[in-house]
Design a protein around this motif. Structure first.
Motif, PDB file in Angstrom:
ATOM      1  N   HIS A 359       0.733  -1.225   0.084  1.00  0.00           N
ATOM      2  CA  HIS A 359      -0.011  -0.028   0.261  1.00  0.00           C
ATOM      3  C   HIS A 359       0.955   1.463   0.170  1.00  0.00           C
ATOM      4  CE1 HIS A 359      -3.017   2.855   1.642  1.00  0.00           C
ATOM      5  NE2 HIS A 359      -3.764   2.153   0.786  1.00  0.00           N
ATOM      6  N   THR A 360       1.838   1.218   0.717  1.00  0.00           N
ATOM      7  CA  THR A 360       2.771   2.155   0.912  1.00  0.00           C
ATOM      8  C   THR A 360       3.472   2.395  -0.668  1.00  0.00           C
ATOM      9  OG1 THR A 360       3.423   1.402   2.988  1.00  0.00           O
ATOM     10  CG2 THR A 360       4.627   3.189   1.999  1.00  0.00           C
ATOM     11  N   ASN A 361       3.891   1.445  -1.314  1.00  0.00           N
ATOM     12  CA  ASN A 361       4.453   1.612  -2.412  1.00  0.00           C
ATOM     13  C   ASN A 361       3.322   1.880  -3.508  1.00  0.00           C
ATOM     14  OD1 ASN A 361       6.612   1.458  -4.340  1.00  0.00           O
ATOM     15  ND2 ASN A 361       5.914  -0.533  -5.004  1.00  0.00           N
ATOM     16  N   ASP A 362       2.221   1.381  -3.759  1.00  0.00           N
ATOM     17  CA  ASP A 362       1.336   1.655  -4.651  1.00  0.00           C
ATOM     18  C   ASP A 362       0.309   2.942  -4.535  1.00  0.00           C
ATOM     19  OD1 ASP A 362       0.899  -1.972  -5.005  1.00  0.00           O
ATOM     20  OD2 ASP A 362       2.476  -0.424  -5.754  1.00  0.00           O
ATOM     21  N   VAL A 363       0.342   3.201  -3.458  1.00  0.00           N
ATOM     22  CA  VAL A 363      -0.939   4.292  -3.401  1.00  0.00           C
ATOM     23  C   VAL A 363      -0.079   5.425  -2.744  1.00  0.00           C
ATOM     24  CG1 VAL A 363      -3.049   4.856  -2.070  1.00  0.00           C
ATOM     25  CG2 VAL A 363      -2.759   2.630  -2.874  1.00  0.00           C
TER      26      VAL A 363
END
Lengths: 480, 324
Positions: A359-363
């Motif tokens: 979630h950190t990486n993608d959003v």
């Protein structure tokens, strides 16, 4: 089933690992007859089957989803039937091996007023004394004026899997008389880590990417029993778009069960009222029953009421447990009835660590990156997104090509004309020149003739020797 | 209460027969019983530390409601809303008029600069109201006493040490009122943690030269001095409050029930509530009232009157120079 086609795309951007792998081929798949979206004559049979472990079952050769004739207008890739076992269902294992070889990284940030048990909780979570006992300032010692950011790293290993764990501590948060702007150093730190990653991505050599972005932020709430304090709300509002927020109720052994449940209700109401987005474990459709139930249990306990302890005490029935011993009883950290520590550990470490990272990486990171690049003036090239229809594209291309050719032709014609004109002009000029010379020469010749005529008459009249004879003779030769 | 003469003490003689003036104690008691007693206590501390619950536990009756924020759209309270709640409690014919002053919103904001000013102002206002009543030419026979006799200061049980805001406020408060610090919600500390925390807090208070009640005076006898010593060793009191009753051994006691145990509020091994209650109501109630009148009020009064004299002297001077 209402769906015409079995959807091949992942359900959410972060479901790449699970989404593709959870399609599996099972002998007793259900099947139903559906009409193709084209409304055409084809009736397609699609079977949807999921195996219990949500992973493709290796030993099922020769069974596949029936291929569907893709109409040229559709954009789904062609579905093919397998004749025998190929073996790409082994892909997850390869990914697994590669990940284990690389090792994992996880960065957690703990925020909260001092004395709420942050260091103890981290030590309890990872069963290791990451934090040494705090150095309490002596009376009169200067405690600093701003929030500090300190980070501790440790490499821990379990069953061959290596985890590089970094914990970012924020001493001083909420401790001063004036706590305005106390979130600013924290927000700056998170953004600095995003910037560092962005810069790494833009390097020429990107083989070794170190991921130092904050994957989870555990926020400690004081167990007042009423509701969130203004500083809690302010902090969460500023950070929920930059980091995965996990609120926990600290030192939950102060409250009775009723107080805890009331408190949780009020906290969730406050969070909803202010539009704060805390981290929710995502639900996928293809998960098995057990996982879904676990997820629901975890979600129902948010925010977690935790108690931390890194020392062993003896419980009333003689066991040695991690807990706190009071004159009136012993509270066990690992007992689900006593506190929610087990659920927190489950969510943070055992089931959703990868989700947090993704979630950190993608959003979160992507949003930050978009904002930052837009702010820097990088324009988005919208033509990349236009839908491509192959036939139309070909016609378009052909038209373009022809237009180009026509243009070239016109150009060439023009150039040709120009050249022709030039040549004409030149030729005309040289013609004139020649004509002029011709006239000149003719004149010259006339003159010579006259002279010769003179000479002739003179010779016929007297025969004087003139030195011009030789030259006259020559001239005659030249003139002819 | 009579000041003993430092110089020659008159000889003590015993009368030949029983005169009967020892009944003066009963006469005084009778008078006082009719009048009733007045006690004003103020509670200072962050929201959610259990101030209201402790008051209700101390006096074993529901006197004040908790001022916590329960609905999402209510604003957090501001410290300017200092109110006094009055109750009259009767026990064995003794009427106690109790004033409880709560300080909502203390230390709750993000920026707590100056949040102690309304509190100090309130205390000083009570002194000045009393002074004004005293100084009027035609004054009432019995001036109602609204001066704060005791201020209970609630410390957050972090286990580390005092917060900067606590130190600032304690300093300011100790100058104008009797301050009794207590450790709130002490059921979150184990016994070892409690002892360490107390040591650190006392070290911090001593370093900042904060004078805590009880004070020692010359006229106290041995017993009282010892009692004060014991109280001072126990400061700050580690307390737990509860209004609910739980049946333990067949008797209903006030306690907090968890899944792993029951905290008996009235058990000395669990918390120090009993000591605080005895201290406040059974041994030092009269002394608190007296100290407020004799020490804090007197210092306030002398400062005010000196300032008055100076300003009137200045006025006279300026009037004289103006007329001259």
């Amino acid at each position: 089933m209402s769906e015409g086609y079995y959807d091949n795309a992942p359900h959410s951007p972060s479901a790449n690992g699970n989404g593709n792998g959870s399609l599996s081929y099972n002998g007793d798949g259900r099947s139903s007859a559906v009409t193709s979206p084209n409304g055409g004559n084809d009736t397609l049979i699609s079977s949807r089957a999921i195996s219990p472990s949500a992973y493709p079952v290796k030993s099922e050769p020769g069974v596949g989803i029936n291929g569907s004739a893709t109409a040229p207008a559709q954009q789904q890739p062609a579905r093919k039937k397998l004749a025998s076992w190929v073996g790409f269902s082994n892909l997850p294992n390869q990914v697994h091996r590669r990940s284990v070889r690389r090792g994992f990284q996880f960065v957690a940030m703990v925020v909260g007023e001092s004395g709420l048990g942050k260091s103890t909780l981290i030590n309890t979570l990872f069963e290791t004394k990451l934090y040494q006992p705090k150095n309490i300032p002596a009376p009169g010692e200067d405690r600093g004026k701003t929030v500090q950011i300190e980070s501790i790293s440790a490499e821990i290993e379990e069953n061959g899997v290596r985890l590089k764990l970094t914990v970012v501590d924020t001493p001083g948060f909420g401790d001063f008389v004036n706590n305005d702007e106390s979130w600013k150093p924290i927000v700056d730190n998170i953004e600095a880590r995003f910037d560092a990653y962005l810069e790494q991505e833009n390097r020429v050599n990107r083989l070794k990417l170190v991921d130092n972005r904050v994957h989870a932020c555990i926020y400690f709430i004081q167990p007042t029993g009423h509701s969130l304090k203004p500083i809690d709300i302010e902090f969460m509002r500023r950070l929920h778009t930059k980091v995965n927020l996990i609120p926990v109720i600290a030192k939950a052994d102060t409250m009775t069960d009723d107080e805890i449940s009331l408190f949780k209700q009020r906290i969730l109401a406050d969070i909803a009222h202010h539009g704060i987005r805390i981290f929710q474990p995502p639900q996928y459709e293809n998960e098995d029953e057990e996982t879904i139930q676990e997820n629901e249990e975890i979600i129902s306990k948010v925010p977690f009421a935790v108690v931390g302890s890194d020392s062993l005490v003896s419980s009333p029935d003689g066991r040695q447990v991690r807990g706190r011993a009071y004159p009136w009883g012993v509270i066990e950290v690992d007992n689900e009835d006593h506190c929610d520590f087990v659920k927190l550990r489950q969510m943070l470490v055992r089931t959703h660590m990868e989700e947090l990272r993704e979630h950190t990486n993608d959003v979160l990171y992507e949003n930050y990156r978009t904002d930052k690049l837009k702010a820097m003036g990088v324009a988005q090239d919208e033509s990349v997104f236009k839908e491509t229809n192959p036939a139309a594209k070909q016609a378009e291309e052909r038209a373009m090509h022809e237009a180009k050719l026509a243009k070239m032709e016109a150009e060439m014609k023009m150039v040709f004309q120009q050249k022709v004109q030039e040549k004409e002009a030149k030729l005309k000029q040289s013609e004139e020149e020649l004509y002029l010379r011709h006239r000149e020469m003719k004149d010259a010749l006339e003159k010579q003739r006259q002279e010769l005529e003179d000479k002739k008459r003179r010779i016929e009249s007297g025969r004087p020797l003139t030195p011009e004879k030789g030259s006259q003779k020559k001239r005659f030769g030249l003139g002819k | 209460m009579a000041a003993s003469l430092v110089s020659s003490q008159p000889e003590e003689i015993s009368a030949a027969q029983y005169v009967g003036f020892d009944s003066i104690t009963r006469q005084i008691e009778h008078k006082l019983l009719k009048r009733g007693f007045q006690f004003n206590v103020m509670v200072v501390g962050q929201t959610g530390l259990g101030k209201s619950t402790l008051i209700n536990t101390l006096f074993a009756s529901h006197l004040i409601d908790s001022k916590g924020r329960t609905e999402v759209d209510t604003q957090p309270k501001q410290t300017t809303e200092i109110h006094a709640l009055s109750h009259v409690i009767v026990e064995n014919g003794v009427r106690l008029k109790l004033n409880i002053i709560d300080t909502p919103g203390y230390g709750d904001n993000v920026n707590n600069e100056g949040c102690w000013d309304p509190i100090v102002k309130y205390i000083k206002d009570q002194h000045s109201a009393y002074l004004r009543k005293e100084l009027t030419a035609m004054r009432d026979r019995f001036i109602p006493d609204t001066r704060i006799h005791c201020c209970l200061f609630f410390i957050n049980p972090t286990g580390h040490t005092l917060k900067p805001i606590d130190i600032v406020v304690l300093k300011k408060l100790a100058e104008v009122v009797n301050v009794v610090p207590v450790i709130a919600k002490s059921d979150s500390l184990t016994l070892e943690e409690r002892a360490i925390f107390k040591q650190r807090v006392m070290a911090e208070l001593q370093f900042n030269q904060i004078r805590l009640y009880p004070f020692d005076a010359d006229e106290l006898d041995e017993e009282e001095l010892q009692l004060n010593e014991r109280i001072r060793d126990m400061l700050p009191f580690a307390i737990v409050g509860s209004e609910k009753s739980v049946i333990i051994d067949g008797k209903p006691v006030r306690a907090r029930k968890n899944r792993w145990g029951v905290i008996n509020v009235e058990d000395e091994n669990h918390c120090e509530f009993i000591y605080l209650r005895n201290f406040l109501t059974r041994t030092h109630l009269q002394d608190l009232i007296e100290t407020t009148a004799q020490i804090h009020y007197e210092s306030f009064r002398s400062k005010q009157l000196l300032a008055l004299k100076e300003s009137s002297a200045k006025n006279q001077q300026s009037a004289a120079t103006a007329s001259a």
